[in-house]
Design a protein around this motif. Structure first.
Motif, PDB file in Angstrom:
ATOM      1  N   VAL A   1      11.282  10.185   2.998  1.00 39.84           N
ATOM      2  CA  VAL A   1      10.295   9.773   1.999  1.00 39.84           C
ATOM      3  C   VAL A   1       9.013  10.574   2.149  1.00 39.84           C
ATOM      4  O   VAL A   1       8.387  10.973   1.169  1.00 39.84           O
ATOM      5  CB  VAL A   1      10.013   8.262   2.126  1.00 39.84           C
ATOM      6  CG1 VAL A   1       8.967   7.823   1.101  1.00 39.84           C
ATOM      7  CG2 VAL A   1      11.296   7.458   1.952  1.00 39.84           C
ATOM      8  N   HIS A   2       8.627  10.841   3.401  1.00 41.83           N
ATOM      9  CA  HIS A   2       7.397  11.584   3.699  1.00 41.83           C
ATOM     10  C   HIS A   2       7.722  12.747   4.638  1.00 41.83           C
ATOM     11  O   HIS A   2       7.441  12.687   5.834  1.00 41.83           O
ATOM     12  CB  HIS A   2       6.358  10.665   4.350  1.00 41.83           C
ATOM     13  CG  HIS A   2       5.706   9.720   3.392  1.00 41.83           C
ATOM     14  ND1 HIS A   2       4.759  10.120   2.474  1.00 41.83           N
ATOM     15  CD2 HIS A   2       5.884   8.391   3.201  1.00 41.83           C
ATOM     16  CE1 HIS A   2       4.368   9.068   1.765  1.00 41.83           C
ATOM     17  NE2 HIS A   2       5.032   8.007   2.183  1.00 41.83           N
ATOM     18  N   PRO A   3       8.307  13.832   4.109  1.00 39.48           N
ATOM     19  CA  PRO A   3       8.666  14.955   4.978  1.00 39.48           C
ATOM     20  C   PRO A   3       7.458  15.606   5.639  1.00 39.48           C
ATOM     21  O   PRO A   3       7.633  16.351   6.603  1.00 39.48           O
ATOM     22  CB  PRO A   3       9.374  15.918   4.013  1.00 39.48           C
ATOM     23  CG  PRO A   3       8.939  15.515   2.647  1.00 39.48           C
ATOM     24  CD  PRO A   3       8.712  14.046   2.701  1.00 39.48           C
TER      25      PRO A   3
ATOM     26  N   LEU B   1      15.557  20.466   4.373  1.00 37.74           N
ATOM     27  CA  LEU B   1      15.676  19.079   3.937  1.00 37.74           C
ATOM     28  C   LEU B   1      17.032  18.745   3.356  1.00 37.74           C
ATOM     29  O   LEU B   1      17.221  17.681   2.777  1.00 37.74           O
ATOM     30  CB  LEU B   1      14.583  18.764   2.915  1.00 37.74           C
ATOM     31  CG  LEU B   1      13.146  18.820   3.458  1.00 37.74           C
ATOM     32  CD1 LEU B   1      12.166  18.432   2.375  1.00 37.74           C
ATOM     33  CD2 LEU B   1      12.998  17.926   4.673  1.00 37.74           C
ATOM     34  N   ARG B   2      17.996  19.668   3.517  1.00 41.05           N
ATOM     35  CA  ARG B   2      19.333  19.302   3.080  1.00 41.05           C
ATOM     36  C   ARG B   2      19.864  18.169   3.955  1.00 41.05           C
ATOM     37  O   ARG B   2      19.623  18.149   5.168  1.00 41.05           O
ATOM     38  CB  ARG B   2      20.265  20.520   3.187  1.00 41.05           C
ATOM     39  CG  ARG B   2      19.982  21.584   2.137  1.00 41.05           C
ATOM     40  CD  ARG B   2      20.872  22.799   2.355  1.00 41.05           C
ATOM     41  NE  ARG B   2      20.593  23.434   3.641  1.00 41.05           N
ATOM     42  CZ  ARG B   2      21.299  24.449   4.135  1.00 41.05           C
ATOM     43  NH1 ARG B   2      22.350  24.918   3.455  1.00 41.05           N
ATOM     44  NH2 ARG B   2      20.979  24.989   5.283  1.00 41.05           N
TER      45      ARG B   2
ATOM     46  N   SER C   1       0.818  -1.216   0.000  1.00 39.81           N
ATOM     47  CA  SER C   1       0.000   0.000   0.000  1.00 39.81           C
ATOM     48  C   SER C   1       0.853   1.267   0.000  1.00 39.81           C
ATOM     49  O   SER C   1       0.334   2.361  -0.240  1.00 39.81           O
ATOM     50  CB  SER C   1      -0.924   0.001   1.229  1.00 39.81           C
ATOM     51  OG  SER C   1      -0.164  -0.042   2.423  1.00 39.81           O
ATOM     52  N   HIS C   2       2.150   1.134   0.293  1.00 39.61           N
ATOM     53  CA  HIS C   2       3.070   2.275   0.297  1.00 39.61           C
ATOM     54  C   HIS C   2       4.363   1.866  -0.412  1.00 39.61           C
ATOM     55  O   HIS C   2       5.414   1.734   0.227  1.00 39.61           O
ATOM     56  CB  HIS C   2       3.349   2.743   1.725  1.00 39.61           C
ATOM     57  CG  HIS C   2       2.187   3.397   2.396  1.00 39.61           C
ATOM     58  ND1 HIS C   2       1.828   4.703   2.159  1.00 39.61           N
ATOM     59  CD2 HIS C   2       1.278   2.890   3.266  1.00 39.61           C
ATOM     60  CE1 HIS C   2       0.760   5.005   2.881  1.00 39.61           C
ATOM     61  NE2 HIS C   2       0.400   3.921   3.549  1.00 39.61           N
ATOM     62  N   PRO C   3       4.306   1.684  -1.726  1.00 37.71           N
ATOM     63  CA  PRO C   3       5.507   1.229  -2.456  1.00 37.71           C
ATOM     64  C   PRO C   3       6.672   2.194  -2.367  1.00 37.71           C
ATOM     65  O   PRO C   3       7.828   1.792  -2.536  1.00 37.71           O
ATOM     66  CB  PRO C   3       5.002   1.087  -3.900  1.00 37.71           C
ATOM     67  CG  PRO C   3       3.796   1.975  -3.982  1.00 37.71           C
ATOM     68  CD  PRO C   3       3.161   1.912  -2.628  1.00 37.71           C
ATOM     69  N   GLU C   4       6.383   3.496  -2.082  1.00 39.84           N
ATOM     70  CA  GLU C   4       7.462   4.476  -2.016  1.00 39.84           C
ATOM     71  C   GLU C   4       8.430   4.192  -0.872  1.00 39.84           C
ATOM     72  O   GLU C   4       9.588   4.628  -0.905  1.00 39.84           O
ATOM     73  CB  GLU C   4       6.875   5.893  -1.882  1.00 39.84           C
ATOM     74  CG  GLU C   4       6.232   6.215  -0.540  1.00 39.84           C
ATOM     75  CD  GLU C   4       4.822   5.661  -0.378  1.00 39.84           C
ATOM     76  OE1 GLU C   4       4.198   5.899   0.683  1.00 39.84           O
ATOM     77  OE2 GLU C   4       4.331   5.005  -1.323  1.00 39.84           O
ATOM     78  N   LEU C   5       7.981   3.472   0.140  1.00 42.13           N
ATOM     79  CA  LEU C   5       8.861   3.189   1.274  1.00 42.13           C
ATOM     80  C   LEU C   5      10.086   2.392   0.842  1.00 42.13           C
ATOM     81  O   LEU C   5      11.180   2.577   1.395  1.00 42.13           O
ATOM     82  CB  LEU C   5       8.093   2.444   2.369  1.00 42.13           C
ATOM     83  CG  LEU C   5       7.014   3.251   3.090  1.00 42.13           C
ATOM     84  CD1 LEU C   5       6.265   2.374   4.083  1.00 42.13           C
ATOM     85  CD2 LEU C   5       7.609   4.469   3.780  1.00 42.13           C
ATOM     86  N   THR C   6       9.894   1.497  -0.126  1.00 45.01           N
ATOM     87  CA  THR C   6      11.044   0.737  -0.629  1.00 45.01           C
ATOM     88  C   THR C   6      11.588   1.305  -1.934  1.00 45.01           C
ATOM     89  O   THR C   6      12.796   1.243  -2.180  1.00 45.01           O
ATOM     90  CB  THR C   6      10.671  -0.746  -0.812  1.00 45.01           C
ATOM     91  OG1 THR C   6       9.435  -0.843  -1.534  1.00 45.01           O
ATOM     92  CG2 THR C   6      10.527  -1.426   0.535  1.00 45.01           C
TER      93      THR C   6
ATOM     94  N   SER D   1      13.127   7.324  12.718  1.00 47.05           N
ATOM     95  CA  SER D   1      12.285   7.456  11.527  1.00 47.05           C
ATOM     96  C   SER D   1      12.831   8.494  10.544  1.00 47.05           C
ATOM     97  O   SER D   1      12.080   9.037   9.747  1.00 47.05           O
ATOM     98  CB  SER D   1      10.863   7.832  11.935  1.00 47.05           C
ATOM     99  OG  SER D   1      10.854   9.009  12.719  1.00 47.05           O
ATOM    100  N   ARG D   2      14.127   8.758  10.598  1.00 48.47           N
ATOM    101  CA  ARG D   2      14.696   9.749   9.684  1.00 48.47           C
ATOM    102  C   ARG D   2      14.525   9.321   8.228  1.00 48.47           C
ATOM    103  O   ARG D   2      14.229  10.126   7.350  1.00 48.47           O
ATOM    104  CB  ARG D   2      16.176   9.977  10.011  1.00 48.47           C
ATOM    105  CG  ARG D   2      16.851  10.999   9.110  1.00 48.47           C
ATOM    106  CD  ARG D   2      18.121  11.537   9.755  1.00 48.47           C
ATOM    107  NE  ARG D   2      18.988  10.472  10.209  1.00 48.47           N
ATOM    108  CZ  ARG D   2      19.907   9.874   9.446  1.00 48.47           C
ATOM    109  NH1 ARG D   2      20.051  10.234   8.193  1.00 48.47           N
ATOM    110  NH2 ARG D   2      20.682   8.937   9.939  1.00 48.47           N
ATOM    111  N   ASN D   3      14.694   8.004   7.972  1.00 52.95           N
ATOM    112  CA  ASN D   3      14.487   7.514   6.615  1.00 52.95           C
ATOM    113  C   ASN D   3      13.043   7.743   6.171  1.00 52.95           C
ATOM    114  O   ASN D   3      12.786   8.213   5.063  1.00 52.95           O
ATOM    115  CB  ASN D   3      14.832   6.021   6.559  1.00 52.95           C
ATOM    116  CG  ASN D   3      14.547   5.400   5.208  1.00 52.95           C
ATOM    117  OD1 ASN D   3      13.414   5.046   4.906  1.00 52.95           O
ATOM    118  ND2 ASN D   3      15.583   5.260   4.399  1.00 52.95           N
TER     119      ASN D   3
END
Length: 302
Positions: free
Chosen positions: A267-269, A279-280, A200-205, A261-263
């Motif tokens: 992906v989801h700022p 976001l640098r 349901s959240h392919p962007e995570l990988t 949860s930095r990663n």
């Protein structure tokens, strides 16, 4: 003084007959190990005979000792490696008996039989661990009984910071199981990556499983200028769980949220606090917002 040689002789005779603590070559040391006379020799035609529910273990041990597999309901008599259950024993305990007539592993449950098989492998030549052992194979006669002191015997594996593909994790599981480790705590998300497919959240990988290069995820550990990483599909994870279960290993997954949860935030700022984010890439450190091209300079800063 004259009695001293007699004491030494009696001690030697006692140790040659019965060993209450296991020989030093057995890891972990079993509670009781008794040497018996003779040997059993695995030869062509000797089967591994398994009770109901133990067929996966018969298949497992046949990868190390090339034996044919036989259900105990169809077995009549003769030399064999027999796998059976005794529900009156303590959890994961086993009794291994080797005589010139055959080998028997009796376990309280599936895990107990598996532990007994690991002890049997340790009594055989080390070539069995290559999966290329050939018959005949001899094992000294003995009787060994053991039960684990701890129910939870675990290892944590961090595939987030250092990526390992499914085949390498299987190899890790093999090594753990040979030592009767029964829990694998598998870290699947952290600041440096997201390793499990979430459909349901392919962007995570698609994004979060990679760091370095053109990825928005900071390359904190190695591969500084190269895009690096990977993830397990759900089918791969199911296969790993099945593979581990055969080897009496339970995989305990960890998705580390909300901590580390930095990663996820890369992906989801939008999950960050309500302020204008910078976001640098900073590697999580506030004192400098520019990530240096030089690996040596990065080490100095960290």
């Amino acid at each position: 003084m004259k009695l001293r040689p007699l004491f030494i002789l009696l001690a030697a005779l006692t140790l040659s007959a019965t060993v209450r603590s296991a020989p030093g070559t057995l890891i972990p040391r079993p509670q009781e190990a008794t040497r018996l006379d003779g040997q059993f020799v695995f030869t062509t035609g000797i089967p591994v005979v398994y009770a109901s529910g133990l067929e996966p273990l018969a298949e497992y041990i046949a990868d190390y000792i090339p034996l044919q597999r036989l259900d105990d309901r169809t077995w009549t008599a003769g030399a064999a490696l027999r796998l059976s259950l005794d529900g009156t024993m303590d959890d994961e305990s086993y009794r291994l008996t080797v005589t010139p007539q055959g080998v028997q592993v009796v376990g309280a449950d599936y895990g107990g039989v598996f532990n007994g098989l690991q002890t049997l492998l340790q009594l055989l030549p080390p070539e069995v661990y290559t999966g290329q052992a050939t018959l005949p194979l001899a094992v000294d006669a003995c009787r060994i009984e053991d039960a684990p002191r701890f129910h939870y015997r675990g290892m944590m594996l961090d595939v987030v910071r250092t990526w390992m593909d499914a085949d390498r994790v299987k190899r890790h599981i093999d090594l753990l199981s040979h030592l009767k480790i029964n829990k694998l705590h598998l870290l699947l998300s952290n600041d440096e990556g997201w390793r499990l497919e979430i459909k349901s959240h392919p962007e995570l990988t698609e994004i979060g499983a990679w760091r370095g290069g053109d990825s928005p995820v900071m390359p904190v550990y190695g591969k500084w200028d190269e895009k690096y990483g990977g993830f397990y599909t759900q089918d791969e994870m199911r296969d790993l769980i099945r593979y581990a279960a055969v080897r009496n290993v339970e995989i305990i997954p960890e998705l580390d949220l909300p901590g580390h949860s930095r990663n996820f935030a890369r992906v989801h700022p939008e999950i960050l606090c309500d302020y204008t984010p910078d976001l640098r890439p900073t590697a999580g450190y506030d004192y400098r917002s520019v990530w240096c091209a030089s690996r040596e300079e990065n080490y100095r800063l960290l």
